[in-house]
Design a protein around this motif. Structure first.
Motif, PDB file in Angstrom:
ATOM      1  N   ASP A   1     -12.207  40.009   7.177  1.00 32.02           N
ATOM      2  CA  ASP A   1     -12.918  39.068   8.260  1.00 32.02           C
ATOM      3  C   ASP A   1     -12.045  37.994   8.813  1.00 32.02           C
ATOM      4  OD1 ASP A   1     -15.415  39.874   7.184  1.00 32.02           O
ATOM      5  OD2 ASP A   1     -15.422  38.579   5.793  1.00 32.02           O
ATOM      6  N   PRO A   2     -12.177  38.031  10.120  1.00 32.60           N
ATOM      7  CA  PRO A   2     -10.753  37.425  11.077  1.00 32.60           C
ATOM      8  C   PRO A   2     -11.458  35.862  11.112  1.00 32.60           C
ATOM      9  CG  PRO A   2     -11.967  39.359  12.200  1.00 32.60           C
ATOM     10  CD  PRO A   2     -12.742  38.975  10.965  1.00 32.60           C
ATOM     11  N   VAL A   3     -10.404  35.054  11.570  1.00 34.12           N
ATOM     12  CA  VAL A   3     -10.794  33.470  11.940  1.00 34.12           C
ATOM     13  C   VAL A   3     -10.971  33.225  13.335  1.00 34.12           C
ATOM     14  CG1 VAL A   3     -10.075  32.726   9.698  1.00 34.12           C
ATOM     15  CG2 VAL A   3      -8.519  32.833  11.530  1.00 34.12           C
ATOM     16  N   PHE A   4     -10.552  34.543  14.013  1.00 35.48           N
ATOM     17  CA  PHE A   4     -10.478  34.428  15.583  1.00 35.48           C
ATOM     18  C   PHE A   4     -11.788  33.673  16.089  1.00 35.48           C
ATOM     19  CE2 PHE A   4     -11.199  36.085  19.542  1.00 35.48           C
ATOM     20  CZ  PHE A   4     -10.259  35.981  20.383  1.00 35.48           C
ATOM     21  N   SER A   5     -12.973  34.069  15.792  1.00 38.08           N
ATOM     22  CA  SER A   5     -14.087  33.590  16.197  1.00 38.08           C
ATOM     23  C   SER A   5     -14.373  31.986  15.972  1.00 38.08           C
ATOM     24  CB  SER A   5     -15.567  34.030  15.377  1.00 38.08           C
ATOM     25  OG  SER A   5     -16.658  33.825  16.125  1.00 38.08           O
ATOM     26  N   ASN A   6     -13.732  31.657  14.889  1.00 38.23           N
ATOM     27  CA  ASN A   6     -13.866  30.150  14.716  1.00 38.23           C
ATOM     28  C   ASN A   6     -13.165  29.280  15.860  1.00 38.23           C
ATOM     29  OD1 ASN A   6     -14.324  27.757  12.897  1.00 38.23           O
ATOM     30  ND2 ASN A   6     -12.084  27.690  13.401  1.00 38.23           N
ATOM     31  N   TYR A   7     -12.055  29.808  16.180  1.00 33.56           N
ATOM     32  CA  TYR A   7     -10.990  29.297  17.287  1.00 33.56           C
ATOM     33  C   TYR A   7     -11.419  29.700  18.633  1.00 33.56           C
ATOM     34  CZ  TYR A   7      -8.117  28.014  13.184  1.00 33.56           C
ATOM     35  OH  TYR A   7      -7.618  27.521  12.252  1.00 33.56           O
ATOM     36  N   PHE A   8     -12.119  31.123  18.878  1.00 30.37           N
ATOM     37  CA  PHE A   8     -12.683  30.750  20.216  1.00 30.37           C
ATOM     38  C   PHE A   8     -13.706  30.156  20.747  1.00 30.37           C
ATOM     39  CE2 PHE A   8     -14.873  33.392  23.516  1.00 30.37           C
ATOM     40  CZ  PHE A   8     -13.521  33.867  24.583  1.00 30.37           C
ATOM     41  N   ILE A   9     -14.634  29.768  19.636  1.00 27.99           N
ATOM     42  CA  ILE A   9     -15.810  29.035  19.912  1.00 27.99           C
ATOM     43  C   ILE A   9     -15.102  27.345  20.013  1.00 27.99           C
ATOM     44  CG2 ILE A   9     -17.772  27.978  18.759  1.00 27.99           C
ATOM     45  CD1 ILE A   9     -18.057  30.679  17.373  1.00 27.99           C
TER      46      ILE A   9
END
Length: 311
Positions: free
Chosen positions: A157-165
């Motif tokens: 599961d990526p953490v990318f979504s957290n930082y994009f938001i």
């Protein structure tokens, strides 16, 4: 359009809910979106406790088809549609899937469903695990596609979504300080923070985000306006929702739409420069720029007829 698929485990459920609800609320608070212009398809369509009022439907095939049909009935030529995927992905290449309630949907299936929006600008941000193959299926001329992973083997599961938001929250990603956040700015903000996250954890990164905006399905890990990918993403803004046609005549609105189409075509052509013989490239670019100048002049005559007549 926010698609948040199902998951197992309380930690993942809470994380996906936080991302989906935060994104919904940030768009409403900071970017002028309303319940009419945000649709959230979440898991089975409801949650325990507060938050259900944000949800429009379940994230299943029926819900997705119904929402896309609704969108088709209200969008106009030149409108921007942004689709944000949160959840789990699986498979590779043609079999890459986004996990939804019921039978999962493949990238090829979803791409076919999006073909009805050939007169709209489209941004797709796919933040799921193993997102690459699914994202590549959605690539197309005039589209900006973000994938949180560079291959289908990146299955954690990526953490990318957290930082994009986070980039969108209070416009944190606004690097050029114009009070707007482009997809390129949000991507670079998230990418940088993901790299810092893994460095601080002392771990090898298990995700590498990429962006494609020239339709070749070859995602750049470091997109810039000087490279093949990045030019279109630079002018694709999150807040592309303000109705700036109020008070304009029908002809002025038509000319404004024409100008936007030509500007978009110029950016797309510049991104594909390497595909043309030099003379052909400059010839096509000249035609577009002349048409753009002509449409701009006609638009200005419509908006400021007195000022134009005095020149």
């Amino acid at each position: 359009m926010i698609l948040a698929g199902p998951t197992v485990g309380e930690e993942n459920k809470l994380q996906f809910r936080q991302w989906a609800f935060s994104l919904h609320d940030i768009l409403a608070r900071d970017y002028g979106y309303s319940s009419d212009t945000i649709s959230l398809l979440y898991d089975r369509g409801e949650v325990e406790g507060s938050g259900t009022e944000r949800i429009d439907a379940a994230c299943d095939l029926q819900g997705i088809e119904a929402e896309l049909a609704r969108l088709q009935s209200i969008v106009k030529t030149g409108d921007q549609i942004t689709i944000y995927l949160i959840g789990h992905g699986s498979g590779s290449d043609e079999e890459s899937k986004f996990n939804i309630v019921g039978p999962d949907i493949t990238g090829i299936q979803f791409a076919a469903m999006l073909d009805i929006f050939d007169q709209q600008d489209m941004i797709i941000v796919n933040t799921t695990s193993a997102s690459y193959g699914f994202s590549a299926s959605l690539s197309g001329e005039g589209r900006v596609v973000v994938s949180s992973t560079r291959s289908s083997s990146e299955k954690f599961d990526p953490v990318f979504s957290n930082y994009f938001i986070e980039a969108l929250d209070s416009r944190n990603g606004d690097r050029d300080k114009n009070n707007r956040v482009s997809i390129l700015e949000a991507f670079n903000y998230a990418k940088s923070n993901v790299e810092e996250f893994y460095e601080e954890q002392g771990r090898l990164a298990s995700e590498h985000a990429g962006l494609d905006d020239n339709g070749d399905a070859l995602f750049s890990l470091n997109p810039t306006t000087a490279e093949i990918d990045g030019r279109l993403a630079e002018i694709a803004y999150i807040d592309n929702l303000v109705d700036d046609t109020v008070g304009l005549s029908a002809e002025a609105i038509r000319l404004k739409s024409r100008m936007q189409d030509l500007e978009r075509s110029v950016f797309i052509l510049r991104g594909r420069k390497a595909e043309f013989l030099e003379d052909d490239y400059w010839q096509q670019l000249e035609v577009l720029l002349v048409d753009l100048a002509r449409a701009t002049g006609q638009f200005n005559e419509q908006v400021n007829p007195v000022e134009q007549s005095e020149r």
